[in-house]
Motif scaffolding. Structure first.
Motif, PDB file in Angstrom:
ATOM      1  N   THR A  50      -2.974  -9.393  -2.289  1.00  0.00           N
ATOM      2  CA  THR A  50      -3.169  -8.053  -1.666  1.00  0.00           C
ATOM      3  C   THR A  50      -2.778  -7.061  -3.123  1.00  0.00           C
ATOM      4  O   THR A  50      -2.449  -5.691  -2.510  1.00  0.00           O
ATOM      5  CB  THR A  50      -2.406  -7.811  -0.450  1.00  0.00           C
ATOM      6  OG1 THR A  50      -1.078  -8.544  -0.637  1.00  0.00           O
ATOM      7  CG2 THR A  50      -3.127  -8.267   0.776  1.00  0.00           C
ATOM      8  N   LEU A  52      -0.349  -6.530  -5.067  1.00  0.00           N
ATOM      9  CA  LEU A  52       1.033  -6.045  -5.182  1.00  0.00           C
ATOM     10  C   LEU A  52       1.526  -6.642  -6.834  1.00  0.00           C
ATOM     11  O   LEU A  52       2.260  -6.045  -7.415  1.00  0.00           O
ATOM     12  CB  LEU A  52       1.979  -6.486  -4.234  1.00  0.00           C
ATOM     13  CG  LEU A  52       1.996  -6.154  -3.038  1.00  0.00           C
ATOM     14  CD1 LEU A  52       3.138  -6.549  -2.016  1.00  0.00           C
ATOM     15  CD2 LEU A  52       2.086  -4.445  -3.045  1.00  0.00           C
ATOM     16  N   GLY A  72      -4.725  -2.624  -4.333  1.00  0.00           N
ATOM     17  CA  GLY A  72      -4.429  -3.308  -3.117  1.00  0.00           C
ATOM     18  C   GLY A  72      -4.444  -2.430  -2.013  1.00  0.00           C
ATOM     19  O   GLY A  72      -4.875  -2.933  -0.944  1.00  0.00           O
ATOM     20  N   TYR A  73      -4.394  -1.076  -2.196  1.00  0.00           N
ATOM     21  CA  TYR A  73      -4.269  -0.324  -0.870  1.00  0.00           C
ATOM     22  C   TYR A  73      -5.882  -0.238  -0.460  1.00  0.00           C
ATOM     23  O   TYR A  73      -6.093  -0.064   1.008  1.00  0.00           O
ATOM     24  CB  TYR A  73      -3.975   1.128  -1.160  1.00  0.00           C
ATOM     25  CG  TYR A  73      -4.815   2.112  -2.015  1.00  0.00           C
ATOM     26  CD1 TYR A  73      -5.907   2.908  -1.747  1.00  0.00           C
ATOM     27  CD2 TYR A  73      -4.756   1.905  -3.685  1.00  0.00           C
ATOM     28  CE1 TYR A  73      -6.572   3.633  -2.407  1.00  0.00           C
ATOM     29  CE2 TYR A  73      -5.626   2.912  -4.305  1.00  0.00           C
ATOM     30  CZ  TYR A  73      -6.492   3.441  -3.773  1.00  0.00           C
ATOM     31  OH  TYR A  73      -7.189   4.269  -4.398  1.00  0.00           O
ATOM     32  N   VAL A  76      -7.073  -2.746   2.836  1.00  0.00           N
ATOM     33  CA  VAL A  76      -6.761  -2.765   4.193  1.00  0.00           C
ATOM     34  C   VAL A  76      -8.036  -2.109   4.804  1.00  0.00           C
ATOM     35  O   VAL A  76      -8.379  -2.810   5.962  1.00  0.00           O
ATOM     36  CB  VAL A  76      -5.484  -1.613   4.749  1.00  0.00           C
ATOM     37  CG1 VAL A  76      -5.378  -1.518   5.838  1.00  0.00           C
ATOM     38  CG2 VAL A  76      -4.430  -1.968   3.752  1.00  0.00           C
ATOM     39  N   HIS A  82      -1.398  -7.579   5.578  1.00  0.00           N
ATOM     40  CA  HIS A  82      -0.362  -8.551   4.999  1.00  0.00           C
ATOM     41  C   HIS A  82       0.893  -8.147   5.677  1.00  0.00           C
ATOM     42  O   HIS A  82       1.383  -6.978   5.705  1.00  0.00           O
ATOM     43  CB  HIS A  82      -0.194  -7.927   3.439  1.00  0.00           C
ATOM     44  CG  HIS A  82       0.625  -8.981   2.528  1.00  0.00           C
ATOM     45  ND1 HIS A  82       0.338  -9.115   1.300  1.00  0.00           N
ATOM     46  CD2 HIS A  82       1.477  -9.718   2.953  1.00  0.00           C
ATOM     47  CE1 HIS A  82       1.458  -9.743   0.748  1.00  0.00           C
ATOM     48  NE2 HIS A  82       2.315 -10.132   1.895  1.00  0.00           N
ATOM     49  N   ARG A  88       9.729  -5.891   5.908  1.00  0.00           N
ATOM     50  CA  ARG A  88       9.472  -4.401   5.031  1.00  0.00           C
ATOM     51  C   ARG A  88       9.132  -3.519   6.364  1.00  0.00           C
ATOM     52  O   ARG A  88       8.161  -2.747   5.570  1.00  0.00           O
ATOM     53  CB  ARG A  88       8.711  -4.566   3.878  1.00  0.00           C
ATOM     54  CG  ARG A  88       9.352  -5.511   2.841  1.00  0.00           C
ATOM     55  CD  ARG A  88       8.520  -5.805   1.581  1.00  0.00           C
ATOM     56  NE  ARG A  88       8.339  -4.893   0.661  1.00  0.00           N
ATOM     57  CZ  ARG A  88       7.970  -4.986  -0.635  1.00  0.00           C
ATOM     58  NH1 ARG A  88       7.471  -6.126  -1.073  1.00  0.00           N
ATOM     59  NH2 ARG A  88       7.913  -4.081  -1.309  1.00  0.00           N
TER      60      ARG A  88
ATOM     61  N   ASP B 175       9.278   2.635   0.751  1.00  0.00           N
ATOM     62  CA  ASP B 175       9.087   1.261   0.192  1.00  0.00           C
ATOM     63  C   ASP B 175       7.619   1.246  -0.466  1.00  0.00           C
ATOM     64  O   ASP B 175       6.670   1.306   0.628  1.00  0.00           O
ATOM     65  CB  ASP B 175       9.200   0.117   1.449  1.00  0.00           C
ATOM     66  CG  ASP B 175       9.001  -1.287   0.615  1.00  0.00           C
ATOM     67  OD1 ASP B 175       8.189  -1.551  -0.052  1.00  0.00           O
ATOM     68  OD2 ASP B 175       9.199  -2.208   1.443  1.00  0.00           O
ATOM     69  N   SER B 180       1.782   0.563   0.188  1.00  0.00           N
ATOM     70  CA  SER B 180       0.639   0.167  -0.137  1.00  0.00           C
ATOM     71  C   SER B 180      -0.301  -0.775   0.572  1.00  0.00           C
ATOM     72  O   SER B 180      -1.439  -0.746   0.867  1.00  0.00           O
ATOM     73  CB  SER B 180       0.507  -0.149  -1.646  1.00  0.00           C
ATOM     74  OG  SER B 180      -0.457  -1.240  -2.148  1.00  0.00           O
ATOM     75  N   GLY B 183      -2.447   0.721   3.265  1.00  0.00           N
ATOM     76  CA  GLY B 183      -3.568   1.380   2.677  1.00  0.00           C
ATOM     77  C   GLY B 183      -3.224   2.675   2.197  1.00  0.00           C
ATOM     78  O   GLY B 183      -4.155   3.446   1.940  1.00  0.00           O
TER      79      GLY B 183
END
Lengths: 236, 293
Positions: A50, A52, A72-73, A76, A82, A88, B175, B180, B183
């Motif tokens: 993903t 990171l 990564g973004y 989605v 993920h 988190r 965070d 990220s 998205g």
């Protein structure tokens, strides 16, 4: 049909090689388990998928598209969610705000509300606590929130990193039941777990990682009877 | 009446600090960096207004709009060119870069406008408020500054709580990695933060120069440091903290100038900061920072 293919993946932290050329396939509609000891590279593998952590070499193919260098973004909205290690959740935001962040990339407002309802049905405790800051939830509730948040994007493929970590046995069973349900409703699951026994009991295929390499792969149920695996990962 | 008058102008000065502190605190909260060039954006805003209003003779409102636009572009460009390539670098490298940007902006202004102070024409053209039969006069700039600050605070709070990009800013501040995974384009979110902070700096520049009408390339430097102090004082990363820190700082500064010594006022301001940080290391409204190991 493969939804995700990882080919000869190599990942470095500075000069230290964490992943030493691993390959595996996740087929549509399956639960794939990635097991192994602490530091074997399970989390690193998921984080590289993903985006990171950047991959040094190798390829990650999702639904036929090379996503190795895709930020990564963007994944989605392509259908990958993920659930990270350690959950988190956004501790200072409310449960509802956390869930809404999960739907960040979605534009279909009315359907988002439907998804939210279905998540409240699956996790009634999240609805009870929707206006509470996520940081005030218990570990098990935070895990449910992290899962609910990932489901808000209506993923085709869900990566889950140590969902049972630090939870009481009752919660562990509940979390694994939920993973089975998520899978039944049509989501492919790539599961990373230290609780190998539990992971193998619900998975179709499994891969064993040891210091950055895959040392064993095959049918998850057969693996439960493998002497090597029994000795290394299933001893209680 | 003397005390009240000093107090009100202190609140007004503090309101300017608060508006500048917002830029510091938002950028710190979201990008985890101290943008020491932020104060100099104020100065750039001041010179844009000076050029448009005093040199070209255009209306003040146009000057403010142009300053907001110029500072927004400047802020976003600096972030893109100077700070983004250092996203994974040590915070010390970023800090030194920010100080470099600060000197760069000051020296460009020095080159273009010279070091002689320019007389800034107030952008506020309303009459002063006279109360209690002439015993208390409140300047219109003071009133406009306080009102602007209140409007900005309300608007910004609403923006963060009600809009999607505002929520993304909150998520990134908590965070970055998890954001990220939702998205959220972290780079875009940080760019928006710089845009907002710099636009506010332009407004602060207009208000500051209207109250203290001498404009030099170093005009932004001291208010920048004071506003940074205000942000730390209130709890860096916190928006209400910026307001509280700014106003307290402005009032302390003005009252010490009036009753103790105008030379010592800055020393008193920073002494109070040190005491607050000794008692509450995270500032008045600061949250505990849990550094990830």
């Amino acid at each position: 049909m493969a939804i995700l293919e990882v080919k000869d993946l190599e990942v470095y932290y500075g000069v230290i090689q964490a992943i030493k050329g691993i390959s595996f396939t996740v087929n549509q509609g399956e639960i794939i388990a990635l097991i192994g000891a602490n530091g074997a590279g399970k989390t690193t593998t998921l984080q590289t998928i993903t985006g990171l952590i950047p991959a040094k070499a190798g390829k990650i193919i999702y639904n036929g598209t090379d996503i190795t260098r895709v930020p990564g973004y963007k994944l989605v909205s392509m259908g990958i969610a993920h659930v990270p290690e350690g959950r988190r959740v956004f501790a200072e935001m409310t449960v509802l705000q956390n869930l809404r962040m999960g739907a960040y990339t979605r534009r279909d407002k009315t359907e988002v509300e439907e998804t939210l309802k279905s998540i409240y049905q699956r996790f009634p405790r999240l609805e009870e606590r929707k206006n509470q800051p996520a940081g005030t939830l218990s570990g098990g509730e935070q895990q449910m929130l992290a899962m609910g948040r990932a489901l808000m994007s209506r993923p085709k493929l869900m990566l889950m990193d140590e969902p049972s970590m630090g939870l009481s046995p009752i919660y562990v069973n509940e979390i694994f039941d939920i993973i089975k349900e998520i899978h039944k409703s049509g989501t492919t699951v790539l599961l990373v777990e230290q609780n190998a026994k539990k992971a193998l009991s619900i998975a179709d295929e499994a891969y064993v990682l040891e210091t950055g390499k895959i040392v064993l792969s095959g049918d998850a149920h057969e693996m439960m009877d493998n002497e090597q695996v029994k000795k290394a990962y299933l001893s209680e | 009446m003397g005390f009240l008058s000093y107090f009100i102008s202190g609140v007004s000065l503090g309101a300017v600090y608060a508006i500048i502190a917002l830029g510091y605190t938002m950028v710190y909260g979201i990008a985890r960096m101290l943008n020491f060039a932020h104060g100099d954006i104020i100065m750039v805003g001041g010179f844009v207004i000076f050029t448009i209003v005093s040199t070209l003779g255009m209306p003040p409102l146009l000057g403010i709009i142009a300053a907001v636009a110029a500072c927004t572009v400047l802020g976003v460009t600096t972030e893109r060119v100077a700070y983004r390539p250092l996203r994974e670098a040590s915070s010390l490298a970023v800090l030194i870069t920010a100080i470099g940007v600060s000197y760069l902006l000051q020296n460009i202004a020095l080159l273009v406008f010279g070091s002689n102070p320019r007389q800034f024409t107030s952008v506020v053209t309303l009459p002063n408020l006279v109360l209690a039969g002439g015993a208390l006069t409140i300047s219109s700039t003071t009133i406009v500054t306080i009102i602007s600050c209140i409007i900005i605070m309300i608007a910004l709070t609403a923006f963060i709580n009600k809009t999607k990009i505002g929520q993304a800013m909150l998520a990134v501040s908590e965070d970055r990695g998890a954001a990220s995974l939702m998205g959220i384009d972290v780079n875009k979110t940080i760019a928006v933060t710089f845009a907002i902070g710099s636009a506010l700096a332009a407004i602060a520049g207009a208000l500051l120069c209207s109250a203290y009408p001498s404009l030099t390339p170093y005009t932004g430097s001291m208010p920048g440091i004071k506003a940074f102090t205000a942000a730390v004082f209130g709890g860096i990363g916190s928006i209400p903290g910026a307001l509280i820190g700014g106003v307290i700082l402005g009032v302390i500064e003005n009252l010490s100038k009036a009753y103790i010594s105008s030379q010592l006022s800055d020393a008193i301001v920073f002494a109070v900061l040190i005491i607050v940080l000794l008692v509450r290391p995270t500032g008045i409204l600061g949250r505990k920072i849990n550094e990830k190991v």
